[in-house]
Design an enzyme around this catalytic site. Structure first.
Site, PDB file in Angstrom:
ATOM      1  N   ASP A  24      34.713  32.483  30.807  1.00 33.80           N
ATOM      2  CA  ASP A  24      35.144  32.189  32.182  1.00 33.80           C
ATOM      3  C   ASP A  24      36.298  33.055  32.702  1.00 33.80           C
ATOM      4  O   ASP A  24      37.220  32.533  33.359  1.00 33.80           O
ATOM      5  CB  ASP A  24      35.519  30.696  32.305  1.00 33.80           C
ATOM      6  N   LYS A 129      27.334  28.301  33.377  1.00 31.37           N
ATOM      7  CA  LYS A 129      27.408  26.964  32.778  1.00 31.37           C
ATOM      8  C   LYS A 129      28.005  25.961  33.753  1.00 31.37           C
ATOM      9  O   LYS A 129      29.017  26.225  34.393  1.00 31.37           O
ATOM     10  CB  LYS A 129      28.235  27.020  31.486  1.00 31.37           C
ATOM     11  N   CYS A 162      37.860  25.041  28.655  1.00 34.08           N
ATOM     12  CA  CYS A 162      36.525  25.594  28.366  1.00 34.08           C
ATOM     13  C   CYS A 162      36.441  26.308  27.020  1.00 34.08           C
ATOM     14  O   CYS A 162      35.386  26.284  26.383  1.00 34.08           O
ATOM     15  CB  CYS A 162      36.096  26.498  29.504  1.00 34.08           C
TER      16      CYS A 162
HETATM   17  N1  TIU Z   1      37.099  27.506  32.361  1.00 34.67           N
HETATM   18  C1  TIU Z   1      37.882  26.439  32.336  1.00 34.67           C
HETATM   19  O1  TIU Z   1      38.708  26.286  31.449  1.00 34.67           O
HETATM   20  N2  TIU Z   1      37.772  25.539  33.394  1.00 34.67           N
HETATM   21  C2  TIU Z   1      38.775  24.703  33.802  1.00 34.67           C
HETATM   22  O2  TIU Z   1      38.556  23.894  34.694  1.00 34.67           O
HETATM   23  N3  TIU Z   1      39.983  24.834  33.206  1.00 34.67           N
HETATM   24  C3  TIU Z   1      41.143  24.187  33.520  1.00 34.67           C
HETATM   25  O3  TIU Z   1      42.113  24.352  32.773  1.00 34.67           O
HETATM   26  N4  TIU Z   1      41.201  23.452  34.612  1.00 34.67           N
END
Ligand code: TIU
Length: 222
Positions: A24, A129, A162
């Protein structure tokens, strides 16, 4: 077998069965106006790992080992967005709302794109995802099986959301996982430190952790 220096003990790497998973690294997490900011986070620290993640990605490419990218995102019609995820908390913008970077966390929108410095190159798998974990409701498991991958190196954001969720999913599926400590970041330094500690506690209960340089040294033997 190559040993990669790691905590809590050396990681027994089988380089032919190893892939890098970059979680991500999308504009929505470091950019002001993105999803992370909409949740009320100070996003200013996230971008500092970009050169480090790039170095790790380039090491895998040079070694001829697979690089897999993930993106947290949803379909424009929100059919893969559970109300429990959309309605959580009191964000300034909810998933699917129109913000400064386009519709928040919707596939194809500017904010959802992977940062240009870390963009996938031809042949690299990109997994979209809908969850925090990259195995839930995706083809990741099948991709790894088809490539004969059994060991995963992790980078990306955020460490405790994530990245950690995906590492736990992978660990339960029988993959040996190692986190690149200096190629992951959180909005909360304490959470990053705690996540690293809990992953490698109890004899690597979730996986190993190490530094980019030690991974690069290990995969240079590929
Ligand atoms: N990719 C990921 O970690 N999504 C989140 O929403 N992370 C947060 O720390 N909010």
């Amino acid at each position: 077998m190559v040993e990669i220096k790691a905590q809590p003990f050396a990681f027994p790497a089988r380089l032919k069965e190893m892939a890098l998973i970059v979680i991500d690294m999308q504009r929505d997490f470091p950019d002001p106006g993105g999803f992370g900011a909409s949740l009320g986070n100070d996003v200013s620290g996230i971008a500092r790992i970009v050169p480090d993640v790039k170095r790790l990605i380039e090491g895998f490419r040079t070694a001829g080992l697979p690089v897999i990218h993930t993106m947290e995102c949803h379909r424009p019609d929100l059919s893969d967005l559970p109300p429990a995820k959309r309605d959580r908390g009191t964000p300034s913008l909810r998933i699917g709302d129109l913000g400064p970077l386009g519709r928040v966390l919707i596939a194809g929108e500017p904010g959802t794109a992977i940062l240009p410095e870390l963009a996938p190159i031809e042949g690299e798998v990109v997994i979209e995802k809908p969850g925090k974990g990259a195995f839930y409701a995706t083809g990741l498991g099948d991709v790894l099986k088809s490539k004969g991958i059994t060991q995963l190196v992790f980078a990306g954001v955020t460490t405790e959301v994530c990245v950690q969720t995906t590492m736990r999913e992978a660990n339960d599926r029988g993959f040996e996982c190692i986190l690149a400590e200096d190629a992951t970041e959180s909005y909360f330094p304490d959470f990053k430190a705690a996540t690293i500690a809990m992953i490698r506690a109890q004899g690597a209960i979730v996986g190993w952790t190490t530094k980019i340089d030690d991974i690069l040294e290990g995969i240079s033997h590929a």
